[in-house]
Design a protein around this motif. Structure first.
Motif, PDB file in Angstrom:
ATOM      1  N   ALA A  77       0.850  -1.185   0.000  1.00 33.04           N
ATOM      2  CA  ALA A  77       0.000   0.000   0.000  1.00 33.04           C
ATOM      3  C   ALA A  77       0.881   1.228   0.000  1.00 33.04           C
ATOM      4  N   GLY A  78       1.873   1.220  -0.889  1.00 36.15           N
ATOM      5  CA  GLY A  78       2.945   2.198  -0.812  1.00 36.15           C
ATOM      6  C   GLY A  78       2.761   3.465  -1.600  1.00 36.15           C
ATOM      7  N   THR A  79       2.424   4.549  -0.933  1.00 34.70           N
ATOM      8  CA  THR A  79       2.479   5.887  -1.510  1.00 34.70           C
ATOM      9  C   THR A  79       2.985   6.823  -0.431  1.00 34.70           C
ATOM     10  N   GLY A  80       3.829   7.758  -0.798  1.00 31.82           N
ATOM     11  CA  GLY A  80       4.368   8.684   0.172  1.00 31.82           C
ATOM     12  C   GLY A  80       5.556   8.115   0.918  1.00 31.82           C
ATOM     13  N   SER A  81       6.036   8.884   1.906  1.00 28.83           N
ATOM     14  CA  SER A  81       7.254   8.498   2.616  1.00 28.83           C
ATOM     15  C   SER A  81       7.003   7.512   3.743  1.00 28.83           C
ATOM     16  N   ASP A  82       5.825   7.516   4.330  1.00 27.34           N
ATOM     17  CA  ASP A  82       5.524   6.633   5.469  1.00 27.34           C
ATOM     18  C   ASP A  82       4.088   6.131   5.342  1.00 27.34           C
ATOM     19  N   PRO A  83       3.809   5.318   4.327  1.00 29.07           N
ATOM     20  CA  PRO A  83       2.425   4.974   4.007  1.00 29.07           C
ATOM     21  C   PRO A  83       1.707   4.144   5.065  1.00 29.07           C
ATOM     22  N   LEU A  84       2.424   3.323   5.809  1.00 32.32           N
ATOM     23  CA  LEU A  84       1.774   2.484   6.813  1.00 32.32           C
ATOM     24  C   LEU A  84       1.795   3.113   8.201  1.00 32.32           C
ATOM     25  N   GLY A  85       2.657   4.094   8.414  1.00 36.23           N
ATOM     26  CA  GLY A  85       2.748   4.729   9.717  1.00 36.23           C
ATOM     27  C   GLY A  85       3.034   3.738  10.817  1.00 36.23           C
ATOM     28  N   SER A  86       4.022   2.854  10.577  1.00 33.09           N
ATOM     29  CA  SER A  86       4.221   1.746  11.512  1.00 33.09           C
ATOM     30  C   SER A  86       5.684   1.373  11.644  1.00 33.09           C
ATOM     31  N   GLN A  87       5.948   0.542  12.638  1.00 30.61           N
ATOM     32  CA  GLN A  87       7.226  -0.146  12.790  1.00 30.61           C
ATOM     33  C   GLN A  87       6.929  -1.639  12.901  1.00 30.61           C
ATOM     34  N   GLY A  88       7.810  -2.469  12.327  1.00 30.97           N
ATOM     35  CA  GLY A  88       7.632  -3.916  12.440  1.00 30.97           C
ATOM     36  C   GLY A  88       6.841  -4.559  11.321  1.00 30.97           C
ATOM     37  N   SER A  89       6.794  -3.926  10.146  1.00 36.40           N
ATOM     38  CA  SER A  89       6.090  -4.558   9.026  1.00 36.40           C
ATOM     39  C   SER A  89       6.869  -5.750   8.474  1.00 36.40           C
ATOM     40  N   LEU A  90       8.158  -5.822   8.787  1.00 36.08           N
ATOM     41  CA  LEU A  90       9.000  -6.992   8.540  1.00 36.08           C
ATOM     42  C   LEU A  90       9.548  -7.456   9.888  1.00 36.08           C
ATOM     43  N   THR A  91       9.474  -8.759  10.157  1.00 37.23           N
ATOM     44  CA  THR A  91       9.935  -9.275  11.446  1.00 37.23           C
ATOM     45  C   THR A  91      10.675 -10.590  11.267  1.00 37.23           C
ATOM     46  N   LEU A  92      11.817 -10.718  11.947  1.00 36.97           N
ATOM     47  CA  LEU A  92      12.643 -11.930  11.921  1.00 36.97           C
ATOM     48  C   LEU A  92      12.537 -12.668  13.237  1.00 36.97           C
ATOM     49  N   ASP A  93      12.495 -14.013  13.169  1.00 35.18           N
ATOM     50  CA  ASP A  93      12.590 -14.827  14.373  1.00 35.18           C
ATOM     51  C   ASP A  93      12.770 -16.283  13.970  1.00 35.18           C
ATOM     52  N   SER A  94      13.689 -16.968  14.623  1.00 36.55           N
ATOM     53  CA  SER A  94      13.839 -18.423  14.504  1.00 36.55           C
ATOM     54  C   SER A  94      13.970 -18.915  13.065  1.00 36.55           C
ATOM     55  N   GLY A  95      14.726 -18.191  12.254  1.00 38.35           N
ATOM     56  CA  GLY A  95      14.970 -18.638  10.888  1.00 38.35           C
ATOM     57  C   GLY A  95      13.878 -18.310   9.905  1.00 38.35           C
ATOM     58  N   PHE A  96      12.849 -17.558  10.334  1.00 34.74           N
ATOM     59  CA  PHE A  96      11.764 -17.157   9.454  1.00 34.74           C
ATOM     60  C   PHE A  96      11.709 -15.642   9.347  1.00 34.74           C
ATOM     61  N   LEU A  97      11.154 -15.171   8.225  1.00 32.34           N
ATOM     62  CA  LEU A  97      10.867 -13.758   8.014  1.00 32.34           C
ATOM     63  C   LEU A  97       9.383 -13.626   7.735  1.00 32.34           C
ATOM     64  N   LEU A  98       8.703 -12.747   8.477  1.00 31.07           N
ATOM     65  CA  LEU A  98       7.294 -12.478   8.244  1.00 31.07           C
ATOM     66  C   LEU A  98       7.132 -11.081   7.689  1.00 31.07           C
ATOM     67  N   ALA A  99       6.235 -10.912   6.709  1.00 34.37           N
ATOM     68  CA  ALA A  99       6.015  -9.638   6.048  1.00 34.37           C
ATOM     69  C   ALA A  99       4.524  -9.370   5.917  1.00 34.37           C
TER      70      ALA A  99
END
Length: 370
Positions: A77-99
């Protein structure tokens, strides 16, 4: 026994087994040396035409090189400089990546092999416009910012390599439709879940049971204006940025229902400190100050108190998000000009620039590192 009952019973037994094992069999990625060739930085493209993860390989000295781009199978949903207004839209743990896929309302799960990603699964987010995702061992929760904001849970099946939605796990945010949530994250022991609400000046806490189900939200008033990005240290101290008041606060997280203030709104003298990370040893915190074009550094005391080290420890072009490598040797910052800049984190918390790479599209959101 009905099929539904059997599946639920199997799910709970598998969660118990995975928790008991501590996911030892899939922790290889976290055990890799930061001086080895397996380090990487990941950026979510968040494009409307099709979401993807851009991968940069990390050398022993922390410099980055473009490696590959992998489709999430969903839409951004990418438009502008901060379209989601969030932190943690990508997360790593235990050999997996969630997006998160904010444009198609789902979440993607990748397996990691060095700089290679393999898309394993994509599941509905349980709401609208997912903006942040948290994972701790066998349990993951996604934060949905659209419609009536909520959190929704998954079991991360490390053996079948799937995301299994937890039926009936949706929990509303305390602020309701006005919440404007920014981030969801587990406390280190996995029994507490926190959410920041930009629109209501609230921080929600949830207790998470053994089977992965969260309690209803317990709201807490933020010390400062616009609580945004945060991290929870190994000692259970939540360090929260306050974008509207240019400050950072620390809290102690207790039993998922109590959030006791320690240092209230330590002012940085900078504008819009939206994103925040803490080092693995819990000694230092860094904020990305989008309005000032700076990175601020703070020291975290043994009792969770905060002291400002340097309001401008680094200078960048509109820093928008940040991530530390797995052992906190390197800090990577996504900038508004399409670059990712790197810093070496020195023993005293100072930052030493190590160069940048370019090529991140406008509208990108989220960064993770290992």
């Amino acid at each position: 026994m009905s099929i539904v009952t059997y599946r639920s019973s199997f799910l709970f037994r598998t969660i118990a087994l995975a928790t008991a094992l501590g996911f030892a069999s899939i922790s290889i990625a976290q055990a890799d040396s930061e001086d080895g060739p397996q380090g990487a930085v990941y950026v979510l493209s968040n494009q409307l035409s099709g979401n993807s993860v851009i991968v940069f390989s990390r050398s022993a000295n922390g410099t980055l090189t473009y490696a590959a781009t992998y489709s999430t199978g969903g839409k951004g949903a990418g438009t502008g400089s901060d379209p989601l207004g969030s932190q943690g839209s990508l997360t790593l743990d235990s050999g997996f990546l969630l997006a998160v896929n904010a444009g198609s309302n789902d979440v993607s799960l990748f397996a990691i092999d060095g700089t290679k990603l393999t898309l394993l699964d994509r599941e509905p987010s349980g709401g609208q416009m997912p903006v942040s995702v948290a994972v701790k061992g066998a349990i993951a929760y996604v934060l949905n910012a659209g419609g009536t904001p909520n959190i929704s849970g998954y079991f991360v099946d490390a053996f079948g390599k799937h995301l299994v939605p937890l039926p009936g796990s949706q929990r509303l945010l305390a602020g309701g439709t006005t919440a404007q949530p920014a981030q969801v994250r587990f406390a280190p022991d996995g029994d507490e879940l926190l959410v920041t609400e930009k629109g209501t000046q609230l921080i929600d806490t949830y207790s998470v049971g053994f089977t992965g189900y969260a309690s209803t939200a317990t709201p807490h008033a933020s010390n400062g204006v616009t609580p945004f990005g945060f991290s929870v240290t190994a000692r259970g101290f939540a360090i929260v940025s306050e974008a509207g008041s240019g400050s950072v606060s620390s809290y102690e997280v207790v039993n998922g229902k109590h959030l006791d203030s320690i240092s209230a709104s330590v002012h940085l003298g900078q504008t819009a400190p939206c994103w925040l990370v803490t080092t693995g040893d819990g000694r230092y915190a860094y904020t990305a100050n989008a309005g000032s074009g700076t990175i601020s550094s703070l020291q975290i005391g043994a009792d969770g108190t905060l002291s400002l080290l340097n309001p401008a420890a680094g200078t960048l072009d509109a820093p928008l998000d940040m991530a530390l490598s797995s052992r906190s040797k390197f800090l990577y910052v996504r900038e508004g000009n399409g670059a990712v800049s790197g810093f070496r984190v020195m023993p005293d918390g100072t930052l030493e620039p190590i160069g940048a790479v370019t090529g991140v599209p406008s509208g990108a959101q989220g960064i993770a590192a290992r």
